[in-house]
Design a protein around this motif. Structure first.
Motif, PDB file in Angstrom:
ATOM      1  N   MET A   1      55.398  47.828  30.479  1.00  0.00           N
ATOM      2  CA  MET A   1      54.185  47.807  30.681  1.00  0.00           C
ATOM      3  C   MET A   1      54.389  47.356  31.885  1.00  0.00           C
ATOM      4  O   MET A   1      54.498  46.330  32.096  1.00  0.00           O
ATOM      5  N   LYS A   2      53.843  47.821  33.055  1.00  0.00           N
ATOM      6  CA  LYS A   2      53.106  46.759  34.790  1.00  0.00           C
ATOM      7  C   LYS A   2      52.496  45.927  33.984  1.00  0.00           C
ATOM      8  O   LYS A   2      51.178  46.529  33.535  1.00  0.00           O
ATOM      9  N   ARG A   3      52.179  44.631  34.344  1.00  0.00           N
ATOM     10  CA  ARG A   3      50.603  44.184  33.975  1.00  0.00           C
ATOM     11  C   ARG A   3      50.331  43.619  35.729  1.00  0.00           C
ATOM     12  O   ARG A   3      50.664  43.167  36.664  1.00  0.00           O
ATOM     13  N   PHE A   4      48.277  43.321  35.527  1.00  0.00           N
ATOM     14  CA  PHE A   4      47.762  43.171  36.585  1.00  0.00           C
ATOM     15  C   PHE A   4      46.797  42.331  36.514  1.00  0.00           C
ATOM     16  O   PHE A   4      46.554  42.254  35.386  1.00  0.00           O
ATOM     17  N   HIS A   5      46.649  41.689  37.336  1.00  0.00           N
ATOM     18  CA  HIS A   5      45.322  39.940  37.642  1.00  0.00           C
ATOM     19  C   HIS A   5      44.866  40.436  38.909  1.00  0.00           C
ATOM     20  O   HIS A   5      45.095  40.559  40.117  1.00  0.00           O
ATOM     21  N   VAL A   6      43.541  40.247  38.747  1.00  0.00           N
ATOM     22  CA  VAL A   6      42.407  40.691  39.930  1.00  0.00           C
ATOM     23  C   VAL A   6      42.095  39.833  39.641  1.00  0.00           C
ATOM     24  O   VAL A   6      41.702  38.778  38.311  1.00  0.00           O
ATOM     25  N   THR A   7      41.511  38.793  40.962  1.00  0.00           N
ATOM     26  CA  THR A   7      40.939  38.163  41.487  1.00  0.00           C
ATOM     27  C   THR A   7      39.804  38.223  42.123  1.00  0.00           C
ATOM     28  O   THR A   7      39.603  38.844  42.948  1.00  0.00           O
ATOM     29  N   THR A   8      37.797  38.041  42.000  1.00  0.00           N
ATOM     30  CA  THR A   8      36.864  38.918  42.774  1.00  0.00           C
ATOM     31  C   THR A   8      36.611  38.034  43.211  1.00  0.00           C
ATOM     32  O   THR A   8      35.753  36.138  41.853  1.00  0.00           O
ATOM     33  N   PHE A   9      35.982  38.599  44.178  1.00  0.00           N
ATOM     34  CA  PHE A   9      34.857  36.855  45.291  1.00  0.00           C
ATOM     35  C   PHE A   9      33.859  37.478  45.151  1.00  0.00           C
ATOM     36  O   PHE A   9      33.379  39.281  45.339  1.00  0.00           O
ATOM     37  N   GLY A  10      32.259  37.533  45.167  1.00  0.00           N
ATOM     38  CA  GLY A  10      31.069  37.828  46.019  1.00  0.00           C
ATOM     39  C   GLY A  10      30.599  38.544  44.712  1.00  0.00           C
ATOM     40  O   GLY A  10      30.383  37.922  44.096  1.00  0.00           O
ATOM     41  N   CYS A  11      30.002  39.455  44.742  1.00  0.00           N
ATOM     42  CA  CYS A  11      28.670  39.892  44.458  1.00  0.00           C
ATOM     43  C   CYS A  11      28.665  40.672  43.308  1.00  0.00           C
ATOM     44  O   CYS A  11      29.942  41.085  42.943  1.00  0.00           O
ATOM     45  N   GLN A  12      28.096  41.036  42.225  1.00  0.00           N
ATOM     46  CA  GLN A  12      27.665  41.776  41.440  1.00  0.00           C
ATOM     47  C   GLN A  12      28.343  43.585  41.986  1.00  0.00           C
ATOM     48  O   GLN A  12      28.944  43.870  41.223  1.00  0.00           O
ATOM     49  N   MET A  13      27.780  44.180  42.732  1.00  0.00           N
ATOM     50  CA  MET A  13      28.519  44.763  43.458  1.00  0.00           C
ATOM     51  C   MET A  13      30.584  45.201  43.528  1.00  0.00           C
ATOM     52  O   MET A  13      30.824  45.950  42.490  1.00  0.00           O
ATOM     53  N   ASN A  14      30.757  43.570  43.231  1.00  0.00           N
ATOM     54  CA  ASN A  14      32.110  43.314  43.681  1.00  0.00           C
ATOM     55  C   ASN A  14      32.728  43.520  42.090  1.00  0.00           C
ATOM     56  O   ASN A  14      33.540  43.923  42.008  1.00  0.00           O
ATOM     57  N   GLU A  15      31.697  42.540  41.513  1.00  0.00           N
ATOM     58  CA  GLU A  15      32.712  42.509  40.086  1.00  0.00           C
ATOM     59  C   GLU A  15      32.403  44.291  39.031  1.00  0.00           C
ATOM     60  O   GLU A  15      33.428  44.118  38.976  1.00  0.00           O
ATOM     61  N   HIS A  16      31.834  44.299  39.642  1.00  0.00           N
ATOM     62  CA  HIS A  16      31.806  46.171  38.870  1.00  0.00           C
ATOM     63  C   HIS A  16      32.853  46.632  39.571  1.00  0.00           C
ATOM     64  O   HIS A  16      33.178  48.026  39.226  1.00  0.00           O
ATOM     65  N   ASP A  17      33.285  46.608  40.921  1.00  0.00           N
ATOM     66  CA  ASP A  17      33.593  47.028  41.871  1.00  0.00           C
ATOM     67  C   ASP A  17      35.358  47.047  40.332  1.00  0.00           C
ATOM     68  O   ASP A  17      36.328  47.502  40.435  1.00  0.00           O
TER      69      ASP A  17
END
Ligand code: 5AD
Ligand code: SF4
Length: 440
Positions: A1-17
């Motif tokens: 299985m492939k693994r991913f990691h996401v780092t989020t910056f910015g606003c709630q819209m970005n968190e939702h994205d």
């Protein structure tokens, strides 16, 4: 299985994205990992609102570069507003990036991953809404509902209109169906997201035209949704009907975010905010009259080009007069392609910092004073998890959006009553009322 990691910056819209990105990746058979170095797919969801948001991201990107050089099979992806603002320049500046995409193009990431593309790809078109992706929520009982994308405002300091395109509302029936799905899935608190939620629906075809207040009513009638929040409104568009909705609708929370940006009329004009200090204060008065207990929060920028001492004093006066429950304060930073970036009389940095300190003093003092109204009251709290500073205590949020740290036993996602013992500008402290104590 492939693994991913996401780092989020910015606003709630970005968190939702990011939640939608995660949902999409899960459906492609990827699993999420905690550490970036364990991932086959390293993603950044970027923000461009301020300079330091850019800078923070670029230092993270350095680590991705190192990881990619250790294992060239790794894929590095950069999405979000910063990516959109620089577009293909990403690949020139950071040749190890494999895929870049704007906020409206999240779904294209799947296309890229499924193709055998060996060349770097960028996706930056503005298309139809890409919202129908299965989100993976970070808290099962809280959900976002994106009601529109893009922004038709022309605030002279803001990069968002150029990174997220023209405003496009989603159909009310689609939103109600999504709210019902979220409720059925255990969501109790929904936050409606849009760059300017109050102008929701104006772009819809005549037979679908819906006001924001009507949409609030529709979501309020969805069974199982106990709390509705929304962000962000624009003071120019907040009308009586939305205030009335706050009075009438049971689930709609007692909190209104009303971004001021500046208290000075000449600066508001240069910012192209289309309201004056007086009109803003009228809105505040309207809210206070109908909803005396409602929390009001704001965004303020200090050091906008041409801001004089006198202009700044006006901002301090408004902050003093309104007595916000909380505020996000920003030091102005020029953003590429915006009108304000080209304006003369940029304010020197030390002066911006001085003004910021003076503003924070007023904001915090007034927020502290305002928060005292909760002391001695029993407040409904949605439990979020252990307290950040003291894991033996629990953290949650009242309807007014203030954080509460309290002694008790409740699980995340539960609604409990908390007796508030003390309050600061930032948070409340209290203890959970047991059911027998409230006679249930
Ligand atoms: N500089 C500083 N703050 C900004 N904001 C938006 N653009 C800028 C900028 N160029 C602030 C505004 C907005 C919040 C999300 O970010 O206050 O409401
Ligand atoms: Fe959100 Fe604006 Fe940052 Fe984009 S630039 S992520 S819309 S805060």
């Amino acid at each position: 299985m492939k693994r991913f990691h996401v780092t989020t910056f910015g606003c709630q819209m970005n968190e939702h994205d990011s939640e939608r990105m995660k949902g999409m990746l899960s459906s492609l058979g990827y699993s999420e990992v905690e550490q970036r170095d364990q991932a086959d797919l390293i993603l950044f969801n970027t923000c461009s609102i301020r300079e330091n948001a850019d800078n923070r991201f670029i230092s993270h990107l350095g680590e991705a570069k190192r990881l990619k050089s250790e294992d060239p099979e790794r894929i590095v992806g950069v999405g979000g507003c910063w990516a959109q603002s620089v577009k293909d320049e990403v690949f020139r500046r950071f040749p190890f990036v494999d895929v870049a995409f704007g906020p409206g193009q999240i779904h294209r990431l799947a296309e890229f991953l499924n193709s055998d593309s060996l060349t770097a790809q960028g996706y930056f078109e503005f298309e139809e809404f890409s919202g129908d992706l299965p989100e993976q929520r970070s808290r099962p009982f809280q959900g976002w509902l994106q009601i529109s994308q893009g922004c038709n405002c022309v605030c002279s300091y803001c990069i968002v209109p150029s990174t997220r395109g023209r405003e496009e509302s989603r159909l009310p029936a689609v939103l109600v169906a999504e709210a019902e799905r979220l409720a059925a899935d255990g969501v109790r608190e929904i936050t409606l997201l849009g760059q300017n939620v109050n102008s929701y629906g104006r772009d819809l075809p005549p037979d679908e035209k819906t006001r924001f207040s009507e949409l609030l009513r529709m979501i309020d009638s969805v069974d199982g949704i106990d709390r509705i929040r929304y962000t962000s409104p624009h003071p120019k568009d907040i009308r009586e009907d939305v205030i009335a909705a706050h009075v009438e609708l049971e689930a709609l929370c007692e909190h209104i975010h009303l971004p001021l940006q500046s208290g000075s009329d000449p600066i508001l004009k240069k910012m192209r905010r289309t309201y004056t200090r007086e009109r803003y204060m009228d809105r505040v008065a309207m809210i206070r009259e109908a909803l005396p207990d409602c929390a009001i929060t704001t965004d303020i920028i200090v050091g906008f080009p041409g801001e004089s001492d006198e202009d700044f004093q006006q901002t301090l006066e408004v902050a003093e007069e309104v007595g916000y429950d909380g505020a996000f304060t920003f030091i102005y930073s020029p953003r590429r392609g915006t009108l304000a970036a080209e304006m003369d009389a940029q304010v020197p940095h030390p002066m911006k910092k001085e003004r910021m300190a003076a503003l924070i003093e007023v904001i915090q003092r007034r927020a502290h004073e305002r928060a005292q109204r909760f002391v001695g009251r029993s407040m409904e709290v949605l439990v979020e998890g252990p307290s950040r500073n003291d894991p033996s205590r629990i953290r949650g949020r009242i309807r007014h959006n203030k954080a509460v740290n309290f002694e008790g036993t409740a699980e995340p996602g539960r609604m409990v009553e908390v007796e508030i013992g003390s309050a600061t500008s930032q948070a409340l402290t209290g203890s959970q009322r047991l059911l027998s104590a409230i006679g249930v």
